[in-house]
Design a protein around this motif. Structure first.
Motif, mmCIF file in Angstrom:
data_model
loop_
_atom_site.group_PDB
_atom_site.id
_atom_site.type_symbol
_atom_site.label_atom_id
_atom_site.label_comp_id
_atom_site.label_asym_id
_atom_site.label_seq_id
_atom_site.Cartn_x
_atom_site.Cartn_y
_atom_site.Cartn_z
ATOM 1 N N ALA A 35 -4.081 24.362 -78.752
ATOM 2 C CA ALA A 35 -5.135 23.345 -78.681
ATOM 3 C C ALA A 35 -6.480 23.968 -78.315
ATOM 4 O O ALA A 35 -7.527 23.589 -78.853
ATOM 5 C CB ALA A 35 -4.757 22.280 -77.650
ATOM 6 N N SER A 36 -6.453 24.953 -77.423
ATOM 7 C CA SER A 36 -7.697 25.615 -77.005
ATOM 8 C C SER A 36 -8.338 26.363 -78.175
ATOM 9 O O SER A 36 -9.562 26.325 -78.362
ATOM 10 C CB SER A 36 -7.423 26.586 -75.852
ATOM 11 O OG SER A 36 -7.024 25.890 -74.691
ATOM 12 N N LEU A 95 -9.976 31.667 -71.332
ATOM 13 C CA LEU A 95 -8.628 31.458 -71.874
ATOM 14 C C LEU A 95 -7.642 32.500 -71.357
ATOM 15 O O LEU A 95 -6.432 32.315 -71.470
ATOM 16 C CB LEU A 95 -8.661 31.531 -73.409
ATOM 17 C CG LEU A 95 -8.789 30.225 -74.180
ATOM 18 C CD1 LEU A 95 -8.764 30.489 -75.671
ATOM 19 C CD2 LEU A 95 -7.680 29.254 -73.818
ATOM 20 N N GLU A 96 -8.176 33.583 -70.799
ATOM 21 C CA GLU A 96 -7.311 34.634 -70.269
ATOM 22 C C GLU A 96 -6.317 34.070 -69.256
ATOM 23 O O GLU A 96 -5.159 34.483 -69.192
ATOM 24 C CB GLU A 96 -8.174 35.719 -69.615
ATOM 25 C CG GLU A 96 -7.396 36.939 -69.140
ATOM 26 C CD GLU A 96 -6.872 37.788 -70.286
ATOM 27 O OE1 GLU A 96 -5.949 38.572 -70.037
ATOM 28 O OE2 GLU A 96 -7.356 37.647 -71.425
ATOM 29 N N LYS A 97 -6.763 33.079 -68.480
ATOM 30 C CA LYS A 97 -5.868 32.456 -67.486
ATOM 31 C C LYS A 97 -4.691 31.775 -68.184
ATOM 32 O O LYS A 97 -3.558 31.830 -67.706
ATOM 33 C CB LYS A 97 -6.639 31.433 -66.645
ATOM 34 C CG LYS A 97 -7.687 32.059 -65.733
ATOM 35 C CD LYS A 97 -8.479 30.985 -64.998
ATOM 36 C CE LYS A 97 -9.584 31.597 -64.151
ATOM 37 N NZ LYS A 97 -10.417 30.554 -63.501
ATOM 38 N N LYS A 98 -4.992 31.124 -69.319
ATOM 39 C CA LYS A 98 -3.903 30.456 -70.055
ATOM 40 C C LYS A 98 -2.951 31.471 -70.666
ATOM 41 O O LYS A 98 -1.748 31.246 -70.742
ATOM 42 C CB LYS A 98 -4.486 29.548 -71.145
ATOM 43 C CG LYS A 98 -5.129 28.282 -70.612
ATOM 44 C CD LYS A 98 -5.429 27.303 -71.735
ATOM 45 C CE LYS A 98 -5.990 25.998 -71.177
ATOM 46 N NZ LYS A 98 -6.247 25.010 -72.244
ATOM 47 N N HIS A 99 -3.518 32.591 -71.122
ATOM 48 C CA HIS A 99 -2.658 33.644 -71.657
ATOM 49 C C HIS A 99 -1.726 34.181 -70.570
ATOM 50 O O HIS A 99 -0.544 34.411 -70.807
ATOM 51 C CB HIS A 99 -3.508 34.793 -72.213
ATOM 52 C CG HIS A 99 -4.049 34.529 -73.585
ATOM 53 N ND1 HIS A 99 -3.243 34.424 -74.695
ATOM 54 C CD2 HIS A 99 -5.321 34.347 -74.030
ATOM 55 C CE1 HIS A 99 -3.983 34.190 -75.760
ATOM 56 N NE2 HIS A 99 -5.245 34.134 -75.384
ATOM 57 N N LYS A 100 -2.268 34.373 -69.382
ATOM 58 C CA LYS A 100 -1.453 34.891 -68.274
ATOM 59 C C LYS A 100 -0.372 33.889 -67.891
ATOM 60 O O LYS A 100 0.769 34.265 -67.618
ATOM 61 C CB LYS A 100 -2.342 35.213 -67.070
ATOM 62 C CG LYS A 100 -3.172 36.469 -67.265
ATOM 63 C CD LYS A 100 -4.036 36.762 -66.055
ATOM 64 C CE LYS A 100 -4.850 38.047 -66.268
ATOM 65 N NZ LYS A 100 -5.756 38.323 -65.130
ATOM 66 N N SER A 101 -0.721 32.604 -67.874
ATOM 67 C CA SER A 101 0.271 31.566 -67.563
ATOM 68 C C SER A 101 1.370 31.550 -68.611
ATOM 69 O O SER A 101 2.555 31.408 -68.293
ATOM 70 C CB SER A 101 -0.401 30.190 -67.502
ATOM 71 O OG SER A 101 -1.309 30.114 -66.436
ATOM 72 N N GLY A 102 0.972 31.690 -69.877
ATOM 73 C CA GLY A 102 1.950 31.717 -70.965
ATOM 74 C C GLY A 102 2.871 32.916 -70.859
ATOM 75 O O GLY A 102 4.086 32.811 -71.069
ATOM 76 N N THR A 103 2.287 34.070 -70.533
ATOM 77 C CA THR A 103 3.086 35.291 -70.384
ATOM 78 C C THR A 103 4.080 35.141 -69.238
ATOM 79 O O THR A 103 5.260 35.509 -69.368
ATOM 80 C CB THR A 103 2.169 36.505 -70.120
ATOM 81 O OG1 THR A 103 1.284 36.668 -71.238
ATOM 82 C CG2 THR A 103 2.976 37.781 -69.947
#
Length: 208
Positions: free
Chosen positions: A125-126, A159-167
């Motif tokens: 979505a982002s 968005l890096e925070k979302k990537h880290k959460s996803g990882t």
């Protein structure tokens, strides 16, 4: 201008690699993981390579236009398509994990699986929102276009925070036999080997 976007892309490839786990490890003992779990892992992993390739190509497209003196219209078209492809890629991986259901025989597996799906859909979505922003940029006014592209780059950094959460969610899903089952899948091994970071890179110590 596009160099800021290229610099902000670093988290994308790492997230997909997280799904491949550490292919050299095994957590299922001598008998190996449950065959039902192996079948589940195959369903998930078989969907990954094509989407991984799409996301990598999108990253590369933005990086390539960062290296040249592309006109605003070219930058806009390239970045718009790249964000669309990234959105589609994460959405497809989320759908594959969602359709596979909870990993069988794993305590708390359903909650972990749903957390991964939520994170990946959030990323999709982002990136869809970023595409809309890029599409709305004024390519006729160089100053406004540069300012707008800068704003997009700032959001990508966030968005890096979302990537880290996803990882983290993907790693949390891969506990014990889930990790062992995924490690057996050729499709996930392929993604791991093709995305191994260069020696000495920040991501180099994250895989393993």
């Amino acid at each position: 201008m596009n160099k800021k976007l290229a610099a902000a892309l670093s988290g994308g490839a790492v997230l997909v690699v997280a799904l491949s786990g550490c292919s050299s490890s095994s957590g299922g003992g001598d008998k190996g993981p449950d065959p039902k779990l192996v079948a589940w892992a195959k369903t998930v992993c078989d969907a990954v390579p094509a989407q991984d390739a799409k996301i990598k190509a999108a990253n590369a497209a933005i990086s390539t236009t960062a290296a040249d003196t592309a006109e605003p219209e070219t930058l806009q078209k390239t970045d718009s398509q790249a964000f669309q492809d990234m959105s589609d890629g994460y959405k497809a991986i989320a759908a594959a994990i969602g359709d596979a259901g909870a990993p069988p025989g794993v305590d708390g597996g359903a909650a972990r699986q749903q957390e991964v799906v939520k994170n990946l859909n959030g990323l999709a979505a982002s990136y869809a929102d970023l595409k809309k922003q890029v599409d709305a940029l004024n390519t006729k006014d160089q100053a406004k276009f540069a300012s707008g592209l800068h704003d997009v780059a700032v959001q990508m950094t966030e968005l890096e925070k979302k990537h880290k959460s996803g990882t983290e969610a993907l790693k949390n899903l891969q506990q014990g036999e889930v990790k062992a089952a995924i490690a057996e899948q050729a499709s996930c091994k392929k993604v791991a080997s093709s995305a191994a970071p260069p020696a000495g890179s920040p991501e180099g110590s994250a895989k393993g």
